[in-house]
Design a protein around this motif. Structure first.
Motif, PDB file in Angstrom:
ATOM      1  N   SER A 295     -27.685 -23.787 -37.676  1.00 38.91           N
ATOM      2  CA  SER A 295     -28.844 -24.184 -36.867  1.00 38.91           C
ATOM      3  C   SER A 295     -28.535 -24.070 -35.375  1.00 38.91           C
ATOM      4  O   SER A 295     -29.428 -23.783 -34.585  1.00 38.91           O
ATOM      5  N   HIS A 296     -27.290 -24.220 -35.015  1.00 37.88           N
ATOM      6  CA  HIS A 296     -26.919 -23.983 -33.603  1.00 37.88           C
ATOM      7  C   HIS A 296     -27.097 -22.496 -33.246  1.00 37.88           C
ATOM      8  O   HIS A 296     -27.606 -22.155 -32.180  1.00 37.88           O
TER       9      HIS A 296
ATOM     10  N   ASP B 231     -31.383 -21.530 -34.891  1.00 40.09           N
ATOM     11  CA  ASP B 231     -32.596 -22.342 -34.745  1.00 40.09           C
ATOM     12  C   ASP B 231     -33.088 -22.367 -33.307  1.00 40.09           C
ATOM     13  O   ASP B 231     -32.297 -22.303 -32.385  1.00 40.09           O
ATOM     14  N   ASP B 232     -34.375 -22.490 -33.160  1.00 44.44           N
ATOM     15  CA  ASP B 232     -34.916 -22.663 -31.816  1.00 44.44           C
ATOM     16  C   ASP B 232     -34.518 -24.008 -31.246  1.00 44.44           C
ATOM     17  O   ASP B 232     -34.155 -24.128 -30.095  1.00 44.44           O
ATOM     18  N   ARG B 233     -34.633 -24.987 -32.107  1.00 52.24           N
ATOM     19  CA  ARG B 233     -34.354 -26.334 -31.610  1.00 52.24           C
ATOM     20  C   ARG B 233     -33.371 -27.072 -32.515  1.00 52.24           C
ATOM     21  O   ARG B 233     -33.761 -27.917 -33.309  1.00 52.24           O
TER      22      ARG B 233
ATOM     23  N   GLU C 242     -25.600 -29.359 -32.479  1.00 54.00           N
ATOM     24  CA  GLU C 242     -25.061 -28.803 -31.237  1.00 54.00           C
ATOM     25  C   GLU C 242     -23.655 -29.321 -30.969  1.00 54.00           C
ATOM     26  O   GLU C 242     -22.756 -28.581 -30.589  1.00 54.00           O
TER      27      GLU C 242
END
Ligand code: GDP
Ligand code: MG
Length: 317
Positions: A105-106, A109-111, A117
């Motif tokens: 996801s880091h 992903d956009d967010r 993170e």
């Protein structure tokens, strides 16, 4: 010739490093086939190096579980992080465990959430550290039960660019997926030599310390967000009663008086529940009836006092 001189035997060390919460302790427990290191959903659960011992194909594999590596802020952080890096020295194989879904996801992903993170930046911190020392490692992408396989391919491509990894394995430490291949690979890489530990020994920590770790785990699991970072548990007394039953006294140390209410809970509810689950787990582990007594004490500012770290096993050898 004694048993341990058997020329067909192999023995070696495998260090397990990674960001906090990557699943290092879950992995070591899975490989050992028993719980030798406590696991919670909280970062910084593992505070010291713990060895877990496993046997595979005539090879004794000594897994070195380490505290997570992250950007240290306090002295206790520094001591934990340096214990982790120390654990990675003088080993036969170095495993870098990565929480695959959160790293993905880091990357993509956009967010990504703050936790992802942080986990990714800690992983990158470790990669930079390895590069600096010119060390090779084995990449272990963990928690594959939570990620689609095409995302794994993206991750593998990304990590291959670092030129740091001899091999990549994809596992779920929790579900035991993919761990057999990795285990066979590790066993084959262990150097010839006598076993370091007796066949039935699973870890290098004493029963007293394990008992303290069990209570700390139950506290971590129980005290969610409000967990005092500095909380620690020590086994202060370990005795037999007249009936030869085991009586264990432990002290839960907190830094401020105001944290006491939290640990005790309303009407002592929290500490009672913690005591009960901890006792039950100790009874299973030690195979006997146990009387467990928990006390809460304040010990101010110990997290900045390196003299205390020795008691936690955080002093370099
Ligand atoms: N879904 C899933 N969760 C996992 C896996 N491995 C570890 N976890 C969870 O991740 C959290 C952190 O695990 P832990 O072993 O304490 O991580 P450590 O800080 O690297 O030692 C715990 O809540 C584990 O149950 C896995 O393969 N799949
Ligand atoms: Mg751990």
């Amino acid at each position: 010739m004694t048993l341990s001189d058997n020329p067909n035997r192999q023995c070696g060390f495998v260090a397990v490093i990674g960001a906090p919460n990557a699943g290092k302790s879950t992995f070591v427990n899975q490989m050992v086939g028993a719980k030798v290191s406590i696991v919670t959903q909280k970062v910084q659960t593992t505070r010291r190096r713990i060895r877990g011992v496993a046997l595979k194909d005539g090879a004794q594999i000594v897994y070195v579980d380490t505290p997570g590596i992250f950007k240290p802020r306090r002295k206790l952080d520094e001591a934990m992080v340096s214990a982790a890096w120390d654990g990675a020295t003088n080993v036969d194989v170095l495993l870098l465990v990565v929480d695959a879904p959160s790293y993905y996801s880091h990357l993509a992903d956009d967010r990504p959430g703050a936790a992802s993170e942080r986990a990714a930046s800690n992983t990158n911190l470790i990669i930079d550290g390895l590069k600096k020392e010119n060390r090779k490692a084995i990449l272990v992408l963990n928690k594959i039960d939570l990620i689609p396989s095409q995302h794994l391919l993206t991750l593998i491509e990304h990590f291959n660019e670092t030129d740091l990894f001899d091999e990549t394995f994809m596992i779920s430490a929790e579900k035991g997926m993919g761990t057999e291949d990795l285990e066979a690979y590790l066993a084959a890489r262990m150097p010839a030599g006598p076993w370091m530990y007796p066949e039935d020994q699973l870890s290098d920590i004493s029963d007293r310390l394990m008992a303290a770790e069990i209570t700390r785990e139950k506290l971590f699991l129980r005290l969610h967000q409000e967990l005092p970072y500095s909380l620690t548990v020590e086994t202060e007394s370990w005795k037999r009663t007249k009936k030869k039953e085991l009586r264990i006294e432990q002290v839960i140390y907190i830094e401020r008086d105001s944290q006491k209410a939290l640990v005790l809970g309303r009407g002592g509810h929290t500490i009672k529940a913690v005591g009960q689950t901890a006792r039950e787990e100790m009874e299973t582990l030690f195979g006997e009836k146990i009387h467990l007594f928990l006390f809460v004490k304040v010990r101010a500012n110990w997290t900045d006092d390196p003299a205390r770290f020795r008691e936690m096993g955080l002093q370099p050898e």
